[in-house]
Design a protein around this motif. Structure first.
Motif, PDB file in Angstrom:
ATOM      1  N   TYR A   1     -22.652  -2.967  18.159  1.00 52.95           N
ATOM      2  CA  TYR A   1     -22.843  -2.984  16.600  1.00 52.95           C
ATOM      3  C   TYR A   1     -21.268  -3.684  16.580  1.00 52.95           C
ATOM      4  O   TYR A   1     -20.425  -3.736  17.187  1.00 52.95           O
ATOM      5  CB  TYR A   1     -22.329  -1.462  16.044  1.00 52.95           C
ATOM      6  N   HIS A   2     -21.209  -4.375  15.331  1.00 51.32           N
ATOM      7  CA  HIS A   2     -20.028  -5.012  14.840  1.00 51.32           C
ATOM      8  C   HIS A   2     -19.447  -3.926  14.135  1.00 51.32           C
ATOM      9  O   HIS A   2     -20.046  -2.945  13.277  1.00 51.32           O
ATOM     10  CB  HIS A   2     -20.379  -6.213  13.577  1.00 51.32           C
ATOM     11  N   ALA A   3     -17.999  -3.734  14.612  1.00 43.69           N
ATOM     12  CA  ALA A   3     -17.285  -2.541  14.103  1.00 43.69           C
ATOM     13  C   ALA A   3     -15.897  -2.646  13.924  1.00 43.69           C
ATOM     14  O   ALA A   3     -15.334  -3.698  14.739  1.00 43.69           O
ATOM     15  CB  ALA A   3     -17.501  -1.378  15.112  1.00 43.69           C
ATOM     16  N   LEU A   4     -15.218  -2.007  13.146  1.00 42.17           N
ATOM     17  CA  LEU A   4     -13.825  -1.853  13.009  1.00 42.17           C
ATOM     18  C   LEU A   4     -13.229  -0.824  13.923  1.00 42.17           C
ATOM     19  O   LEU A   4     -14.035   0.422  13.738  1.00 42.17           O
ATOM     20  CB  LEU A   4     -13.224  -1.729  11.610  1.00 42.17           C
ATOM     21  N   ILE A   5     -12.293  -0.841  14.727  1.00 38.22           N
ATOM     22  CA  ILE A   5     -12.124   0.128  15.812  1.00 38.22           C
ATOM     23  C   ILE A   5     -10.459   0.293  15.787  1.00 38.22           C
ATOM     24  O   ILE A   5      -9.619  -0.792  15.820  1.00 38.22           O
ATOM     25  CB  ILE A   5     -12.528  -0.091  16.816  1.00 38.22           C
ATOM     26  N   LYS A   6      -9.964   1.515  15.533  1.00 39.08           N
ATOM     27  CA  LYS A   6      -8.578   1.745  15.643  1.00 39.08           C
ATOM     28  C   LYS A   6      -8.356   2.847  16.911  1.00 39.08           C
ATOM     29  O   LYS A   6      -9.266   4.065  16.966  1.00 39.08           O
ATOM     30  CB  LYS A   6      -8.105   2.352  14.113  1.00 39.08           C
ATOM     31  N   GLN A   7      -7.516   2.768  17.912  1.00 44.05           N
ATOM     32  CA  GLN A   7      -7.434   3.630  18.871  1.00 44.05           C
ATOM     33  C   GLN A   7      -6.668   4.829  18.511  1.00 44.05           C
ATOM     34  O   GLN A   7      -5.710   4.938  17.601  1.00 44.05           O
ATOM     35  CB  GLN A   7      -6.773   3.043  20.034  1.00 44.05           C
ATOM     36  N   PRO A   8      -7.096   6.041  19.110  1.00 47.31           N
ATOM     37  CA  PRO A   8      -6.357   7.331  18.692  1.00 47.31           C
ATOM     38  C   PRO A   8      -4.909   7.292  19.227  1.00 47.31           C
ATOM     39  O   PRO A   8      -4.595   6.732  20.153  1.00 47.31           O
ATOM     40  CB  PRO A   8      -7.227   8.296  19.258  1.00 47.31           C
ATOM     41  N   GLN A   9      -4.111   8.459  18.595  1.00 49.54           N
ATOM     42  CA  GLN A   9      -2.950   8.443  19.034  1.00 49.54           C
ATOM     43  C   GLN A   9      -2.614   9.942  19.703  1.00 49.54           C
ATOM     44  O   GLN A   9      -3.272  10.781  19.357  1.00 49.54           O
ATOM     45  CB  GLN A   9      -1.598   8.358  17.933  1.00 49.54           C
ATOM     46  N   GLY A  10      -1.973   9.903  20.843  1.00 49.81           N
ATOM     47  CA  GLY A  10      -1.750  11.170  21.374  1.00 49.81           C
ATOM     48  C   GLY A  10      -3.308  11.685  21.905  1.00 49.81           C
ATOM     49  O   GLY A  10      -4.300  11.052  22.404  1.00 49.81           O
ATOM     50  N   ASP A  11      -3.491  12.892  21.356  1.00 51.27           N
ATOM     51  CA  ASP A  11      -4.689  13.733  21.775  1.00 51.27           C
ATOM     52  C   ASP A  11      -5.425  13.931  20.622  1.00 51.27           C
ATOM     53  O   ASP A  11      -6.322  14.709  20.560  1.00 51.27           O
ATOM     54  CB  ASP A  11      -4.341  15.018  22.464  1.00 51.27           C
ATOM     55  N   ALA A  12      -5.413  12.931  19.538  1.00 50.52           N
ATOM     56  CA  ALA A  12      -6.179  12.998  18.499  1.00 50.52           C
ATOM     57  C   ALA A  12      -7.471  12.888  18.327  1.00 50.52           C
ATOM     58  O   ALA A  12      -7.872  12.039  19.569  1.00 50.52           O
ATOM     59  CB  ALA A  12      -5.429  12.085  17.369  1.00 50.52           C
ATOM     60  N   PRO A  13      -8.273  13.208  17.790  1.00 55.28           N
ATOM     61  CA  PRO A  13      -9.724  12.903  17.769  1.00 55.28           C
ATOM     62  C   PRO A  13     -10.262  11.613  17.737  1.00 55.28           C
ATOM     63  O   PRO A  13      -9.344  10.718  17.199  1.00 55.28           O
ATOM     64  CB  PRO A  13     -10.322  13.757  16.569  1.00 55.28           C
ATOM     65  N   LEU A  14     -11.530  11.278  17.988  1.00 63.80           N
ATOM     66  CA  LEU A  14     -12.014  10.026  17.714  1.00 63.80           C
ATOM     67  C   LEU A  14     -13.083  10.126  16.848  1.00 63.80           C
ATOM     68  O   LEU A  14     -13.890  11.081  16.941  1.00 63.80           O
ATOM     69  CB  LEU A  14     -12.599   9.284  19.017  1.00 63.80           C
ATOM     70  N   VAL A  15     -12.742   9.471  15.566  1.00 65.72           N
ATOM     71  CA  VAL A  15     -13.773   9.789  14.601  1.00 65.72           C
ATOM     72  C   VAL A  15     -14.588   8.481  14.223  1.00 65.72           C
ATOM     73  O   VAL A  15     -14.313   7.409  14.023  1.00 65.72           O
ATOM     74  CB  VAL A  15     -12.951  10.153  12.964  1.00 65.72           C
ATOM     75  N   PHE A  16     -16.121   8.803  13.979  1.00 66.84           N
ATOM     76  CA  PHE A  16     -16.943   7.654  13.751  1.00 66.84           C
ATOM     77  C   PHE A  16     -17.151   7.880  12.387  1.00 66.84           C
ATOM     78  O   PHE A  16     -17.613   8.884  11.707  1.00 66.84           O
ATOM     79  CB  PHE A  16     -18.195   8.180  14.527  1.00 66.84           C
ATOM     80  N   ALA A  17     -17.444   6.744  11.552  1.00 66.59           N
ATOM     81  CA  ALA A  17     -17.565   6.825  10.067  1.00 66.59           C
ATOM     82  C   ALA A  17     -18.912   5.807   9.884  1.00 66.59           C
ATOM     83  O   ALA A  17     -18.744   4.638  10.196  1.00 66.59           O
ATOM     84  CB  ALA A  17     -16.383   6.199   9.509  1.00 66.59           C
ATOM     85  N   PHE A  18     -19.702   6.279   9.177  1.00 66.39           N
ATOM     86  CA  PHE A  18     -21.126   5.479   9.089  1.00 66.39           C
ATOM     87  C   PHE A  18     -21.412   5.252   7.520  1.00 66.39           C
ATOM     88  O   PHE A  18     -21.388   6.287   6.462  1.00 66.39           O
ATOM     89  CB  PHE A  18     -22.125   6.425   9.633  1.00 66.39           C
ATOM     90  N   HIS A  19     -21.546   4.133   7.168  1.00 65.55           N
ATOM     91  CA  HIS A  19     -21.714   3.674   5.847  1.00 65.55           C
ATOM     92  C   HIS A  19     -23.073   3.723   5.138  1.00 65.55           C
ATOM     93  O   HIS A  19     -24.061   4.241   5.944  1.00 65.55           O
ATOM     94  CB  HIS A  19     -21.128   2.293   5.578  1.00 65.55           C
ATOM     95  N   GLY A  20     -23.052   3.729   3.701  1.00 60.72           N
ATOM     96  CA  GLY A  20     -24.519   3.978   3.269  1.00 60.72           C
ATOM     97  C   GLY A  20     -25.153   2.765   2.992  1.00 60.72           C
ATOM     98  O   GLY A  20     -24.555   1.612   3.352  1.00 60.72           O
ATOM     99  N   THR A  21     -26.402   2.603   2.508  1.00 60.28           N
ATOM    100  CA  THR A  21     -27.085   1.469   2.337  1.00 60.28           C
ATOM    101  C   THR A  21     -26.288   0.334   1.389  1.00 60.28           C
ATOM    102  O   THR A  21     -25.828   0.682   0.342  1.00 60.28           O
ATOM    103  CB  THR A  21     -28.332   1.586   1.551  1.00 60.28           C
ATOM    104  N   GLY A  22     -26.159  -0.769   2.067  1.00 54.84           N
ATOM    105  CA  GLY A  22     -25.333  -1.753   1.290  1.00 54.84           C
ATOM    106  C   GLY A  22     -23.893  -1.718   1.387  1.00 54.84           C
ATOM    107  O   GLY A  22     -23.142  -2.757   1.097  1.00 54.84           O
ATOM    108  N   GLY A  23     -23.299  -0.727   2.381  1.00 57.01           N
ATOM    109  CA  GLY A  23     -21.983  -0.903   2.770  1.00 57.01           C
ATOM    110  C   GLY A  23     -21.902  -1.683   4.006  1.00 57.01           C
ATOM    111  O   GLY A  23     -22.508  -2.115   4.612  1.00 57.01           O
ATOM    112  N   ASP A  24     -20.865  -1.518   4.463  1.00 58.12           N
ATOM    113  CA  ASP A  24     -20.345  -2.126   5.794  1.00 58.12           C
ATOM    114  C   ASP A  24     -19.382  -1.453   6.583  1.00 58.12           C
ATOM    115  O   ASP A  24     -18.832  -0.264   6.327  1.00 58.12           O
ATOM    116  CB  ASP A  24     -20.064  -3.603   5.744  1.00 58.12           C
ATOM    117  N   GLU A  25     -18.665  -1.936   7.738  1.00 57.28           N
ATOM    118  CA  GLU A  25     -17.820  -1.323   8.634  1.00 57.28           C
ATOM    119  C   GLU A  25     -16.512  -1.037   7.580  1.00 57.28           C
ATOM    120  O   GLU A  25     -15.671  -0.419   8.150  1.00 57.28           O
ATOM    121  CB  GLU A  25     -17.576  -1.933   9.727  1.00 57.28           C
ATOM    122  N   ASN A  26     -16.008  -1.811   6.633  1.00 62.46           N
ATOM    123  CA  ASN A  26     -15.174  -1.524   6.027  1.00 62.46           C
ATOM    124  C   ASN A  26     -15.162  -0.130   4.899  1.00 62.46           C
ATOM    125  O   ASN A  26     -14.086   0.204   4.444  1.00 62.46           O
ATOM    126  CB  ASN A  26     -14.692  -2.747   4.994  1.00 62.46           C
TER     127      ASN A  26
END
Length: 209
Positions: free
Chosen positions: A6-31
């Motif tokens: 997938y084309h995606a924007l990715i930010k690495q987690p800090q320390g032991d913080a979780p990894l969060v996936f965010a999914f847009h609605g119809t007509g949205g995008d990775e932003n």
């Protein structure tokens, strides 16, 4: 499956913080939710993919033939693809909590993945989901944390279907939180507040390591 599926924007987690996936609605995008996810849970890693289906130029995660009428074969394809995508990140971050939230079409693909693979996400936030079928039992959802938000007068996601998904989640033993309002398909402030609380809360004793 490689994480460039997938084309995606990715930010690495800090320390032991979780990894969060965010999914847009119809007509949205990775932003659409990339910045919001960082605001909701500072320090967390974020993966915000763009849906790989175009509906008259509007990005989606799977095809449909009408409002609330899904192309079930394409939904199955998209569910398998996204599950493999998430698994790739889990392999890169062993032991790290994985959270996901999505809105509208993003909530629907996330719910489909949750139903098929309840082991993938530790927490799942579904904002205005629409699941127009009766899911099979998913005992693996027991003890998993799930948030469902919705509007009682949503013209896109009818309230009875939201109730049915909530009831199904409880029946699987999911730890369900909800935030409902009297509006429609818009995301209201109280929903964002519920999502903040959901993402930032300490692990439930049933799911703590």
């Amino acid at each position: 499956m490689p994480n460039d599926s997938y084309h995606a924007l990715i930010k690495q987690p800090q320390g032991d913080a979780p990894l969060v996936f965010a999914f847009h609605g119809t007509g949205g995008d990775e932003n659409q939710f990339f910045g919001l996810a960082q605001d909701l849970l500072p320090g967390a890693g974020v993966v915000s993919p763009r849906g790989d289906v175009s509906e008259m130029g509007a990005a989606r995660f799977f095809r449909r033939t009408g409002e609330g009428v899904y192309d079930m074969a394409d939904l199955a394809r998209a569910t398998d693809k996204l599950a493999s995508y998430v698994e790739g990140f889990r392999a890169q971050h062993p032991g790290r909590p994985l959270y996901g939230f999505g809105y509208s079409n993003g909530a629907n693909i996330l719910a489909s993945v949750m139903i098929a693979r309840p082991d993938l996400f530790d927490r799942v936030g579904l904002l205005h989901p629409l699941i127009p079928w009766q899911p099979a039992p998913a005992p693996g959802l027991k003890g998993r944390q799930v948030l469902i938000t919705a509007g009682h007068n949503d013209p896109i996601c009818p309230w009875p279907m939201t109730e049915r998904l909530a009831d199904w989640t409880r029946a699987q033993g999911g730890l369900l939180a909800t935030s409902y309002h009297d509006g429609g398909h818009e995301i209201r402030r109280e929903e964002l507040g519920a999502l903040v609380e959901f993402l930032r809360s300490a692990p439930h004793p049933a799911t703590a390591a």
